[in-house]
Design a protein around this motif. Sequence first.
Motif, short mmCIF file in Angstrom:
data_model
loop_
_atom_site.label_atom_id
_atom_site.label_comp_id
_atom_site.label_asym_id
_atom_site.label_seq_id
_atom_site.Cartn_x
_atom_site.Cartn_y
_atom_site.Cartn_z
N HIS A 171 -4.76 13.77 40.82
CA HIS A 171 -5.18 12.53 41.48
C HIS A 171 -4.72 11.31 40.68
O HIS A 171 -4.34 10.28 41.27
CB HIS A 171 -6.70 12.51 41.65
CG HIS A 171 -7.18 13.25 42.86
ND1 HIS A 171 -7.03 12.77 44.13
CD2 HIS A 171 -7.80 14.46 42.98
CE1 HIS A 171 -7.53 13.63 45.00
NE2 HIS A 171 -8.02 14.67 44.33
N TRP A 172 -4.73 11.42 39.38
CA TRP A 172 -4.25 10.32 38.55
C TRP A 172 -2.76 10.10 38.79
O TRP A 172 -2.30 8.95 38.90
CB TRP A 172 -4.51 10.63 37.08
CG TRP A 172 -4.14 9.48 36.18
CD1 TRP A 172 -4.92 8.47 35.75
CD2 TRP A 172 -2.83 9.23 35.61
NE1 TRP A 172 -4.23 7.59 34.97
CE2 TRP A 172 -2.92 8.03 34.86
CE3 TRP A 172 -1.61 9.89 35.66
CZ2 TRP A 172 -1.85 7.51 34.17
CZ3 TRP A 172 -0.52 9.36 34.98
CH2 TRP A 172 -0.65 8.18 34.25
N ILE A 173 -1.99 11.19 38.89
CA ILE A 173 -0.55 11.09 39.17
C ILE A 173 -0.32 10.40 40.51
O ILE A 173 0.53 9.51 40.64
CB ILE A 173 0.10 12.49 39.16
CG1 ILE A 173 0.11 13.06 37.73
CG2 ILE A 173 1.52 12.43 39.72
CD1 ILE A 173 0.58 14.49 37.65
N VAL A 174 -1.08 10.78 41.52
CA VAL A 174 -0.94 10.19 42.85
C VAL A 174 -1.23 8.69 42.81
O VAL A 174 -0.49 7.88 43.37
CB VAL A 174 -1.89 10.88 43.86
CG1 VAL A 174 -1.95 10.10 45.17
CG2 VAL A 174 -1.43 12.31 44.12
N ILE A 219 5.56 11.06 37.82
CA ILE A 219 5.65 12.43 37.31
C ILE A 219 5.73 13.38 38.50
O ILE A 219 4.84 13.41 39.35
CB ILE A 219 4.41 12.78 36.45
CG1 ILE A 219 4.30 11.82 35.27
CG2 ILE A 219 4.47 14.23 35.98
CD1 ILE A 219 2.99 11.94 34.52
N PHE A 220 6.79 14.16 38.57
CA PHE A 220 6.93 15.07 39.72
C PHE A 220 7.68 16.35 39.37
O PHE A 220 7.22 17.45 39.68
CB PHE A 220 7.64 14.34 40.86
CG PHE A 220 7.57 15.08 42.17
CD1 PHE A 220 6.43 15.01 42.97
CD2 PHE A 220 8.64 15.84 42.61
CE1 PHE A 220 6.35 15.69 44.17
CE2 PHE A 220 8.58 16.53 43.81
CZ PHE A 220 7.43 16.45 44.59
N GLU A 221 8.83 16.23 38.74
CA GLU A 221 9.69 17.38 38.51
C GLU A 221 9.03 18.47 37.68
O GLU A 221 9.29 19.66 37.88
CB GLU A 221 11.01 16.93 37.84
CG GLU A 221 11.92 16.13 38.74
CD GLU A 221 12.36 16.92 39.96
OE1 GLU A 221 12.53 18.14 39.85
OE2 GLU A 221 12.52 16.31 41.03
N LYS A 222 8.15 18.12 36.77
CA LYS A 222 7.53 19.12 35.88
C LYS A 222 6.34 19.84 36.52
O LYS A 222 5.78 20.76 35.93
CB LYS A 222 7.09 18.45 34.58
CG LYS A 222 8.25 17.91 33.76
CD LYS A 222 7.77 17.26 32.47
CE LYS A 222 8.93 16.73 31.65
NZ LYS A 222 8.47 16.10 30.39
N LEU A 223 5.98 19.45 37.72
CA LEU A 223 4.85 20.07 38.40
C LEU A 223 5.26 21.39 39.04
O LEU A 223 6.44 21.61 39.37
CB LEU A 223 4.31 19.13 39.48
CG LEU A 223 3.85 17.73 39.03
CD1 LEU A 223 3.38 16.93 40.24
CD2 LEU A 223 2.74 17.83 37.99
N SER A 224 4.29 22.27 39.27
CA SER A 224 4.55 23.50 40.01
C SER A 224 4.69 23.16 41.48
O SER A 224 4.35 22.05 41.92
CB SER A 224 3.40 24.48 39.81
OG SER A 224 2.22 24.00 40.45
N THR A 232 10.61 6.63 45.13
CA THR A 232 10.44 7.91 45.83
C THR A 232 11.74 8.59 46.24
O THR A 232 11.79 9.81 46.36
CB THR A 232 9.58 7.70 47.09
OG1 THR A 232 10.19 6.68 47.91
CG2 THR A 232 8.18 7.28 46.71
N ALA A 233 12.81 7.81 46.46
CA ALA A 233 14.04 8.36 47.04
C ALA A 233 14.61 9.51 46.22
O ALA A 233 14.96 10.56 46.76
CB ALA A 233 15.07 7.26 47.21
N SER A 234 14.72 9.32 44.93
CA SER A 234 15.36 10.34 44.10
C SER A 234 14.40 11.43 43.64
O SER A 234 14.83 12.54 43.34
CB SER A 234 16.00 9.67 42.87
OG SER A 234 15.00 8.98 42.11
N LEU A 235 13.10 11.13 43.62
CA LEU A 235 12.12 12.09 43.08
C LEU A 235 11.51 12.99 44.15
O LEU A 235 11.37 14.20 43.93
CB LEU A 235 11.00 11.34 42.36
CG LEU A 235 11.27 10.86 40.94
CD1 LEU A 235 10.06 10.13 40.40
CD2 LEU A 235 11.61 12.04 40.03
N VAL A 236 11.13 12.43 45.27
CA VAL A 236 10.39 13.20 46.26
C VAL A 236 11.36 13.87 47.23
O VAL A 236 12.11 13.20 47.94
CB VAL A 236 9.41 12.30 47.05
CG1 VAL A 236 8.59 13.15 48.02
CG2 VAL A 236 8.51 11.55 46.09
#
Length: 419
Positions: A26-29, A37-42, A62-66
């Motif tokens: 929730h903190w990340i969101v 922070i996204f790539e290191k998540l499961s 968001t474009a490059s990460l999500v």
Amino acid sequence: MASLIYAFDPNWSLSLVPSLSNICLHWIVNNFEENPIFEKLSQIQKDFVQERLSTSLPLHVTASLVPDGVYWKRCCKERWDICDVSHYGDSWKRMFFERHLENIIEGFIPEVTEPKTVLDLVPPCRNYIKKLDISQLLLPTKEPQLKKVEEKSDWSLKIDVDEPHVDHFDFSILLDKLTNLEELHLVYRVKQCGMSFEWAMFQMTDKDCKSLAYALKSCKTLKLFRLHQSHVDDEKCRLLVKYLLDHPSLRELDFSHNLIGDSAARAIGKLLTRSKLEVLNMCNNRISGPGAKAIAHALSSNSTLLVLNLRLNRVMDEGGQAIGKALLNNTTLSYLHLGGNDVTSVTAFALSKVLTENKTLKRINLSCNKLGEVGGKALAEAMARNSTITECDIRMTDIDEEAASTINKVVWANQSSEF
């Protein structure tokens, strides 16, 4: 302690306490823009984040990460009522970026909207845009200025003294930066103009044409270009064609529903000798016999064109005969549309020879012409010896019922033999 809490709330249990990992997600969101922070998540954690991220986050974040998926589907559904992802290669991310850029361009007001508004979108979206379908282009809000007469060269535009100087969005600042763009559909018009209607709202200016021509040449990945219902005349068409000569990737060209005549048709003929076009649509223009002959001349030696649509022109028998003669040498064209061109039995005789000798042509449309009983008989006799035509449209051609029946029976037999 637990028993004390239970005393105050009999419904409380340890299962109500959120896990530390859940709190972190929730903190990340909530802090994604500052700490993306996204790539290191499961994968499960990524799904959790995508379902909750704000759809108003800056695109450069968001474009490059999500990745394509839930988040971009949410973005699309919130923006547009109708979202058919099948038109975008089943990619929600591609749909969002293509429609978002289309909306920006369609709302662009020259000399009011900053070009930076469009150019700032390029870095985040360039990898995801394969098609742009621009259904309107707005004019400047200020009063137009009259242009001065300029000298005319072979490829230049003739400028009328009273032509208003009203130019639309300049595509030359954008197309070379969209490195994956394959399709471009343009209409120079203003939707829902109401009582403020002016003809200038429905046509490109000479400056529009020049800037678009440069842009098309710079867009090396373009496979399909459609410019229709925009009052494109001979001179504008010729200039556009000049910059499309030897284009490395263009395969489909659509200039339908314009004002293109024989002069531009000759330029189109030249394009057919210096391109790899597979589909050419010149429907509803002003091409007559000489222009059709120029296209036919190129067609006789062309080895790439599969579809030629000349519906609703004025080719008449002069052009119809020339096309028939060209098809005796052509070995690639599979679809020819000559509907509504004032051709008669003379053209029917020329095409009947094609039907007996050409083994490549599979579909032909001769509807809304004056072929008559004689022309119908010639076509029927030729079709009796044909094994490749699977579509032959002869509606409203004054062909008698017996000839029409013979032709249709052969078409059905050819269709059946394909399976």
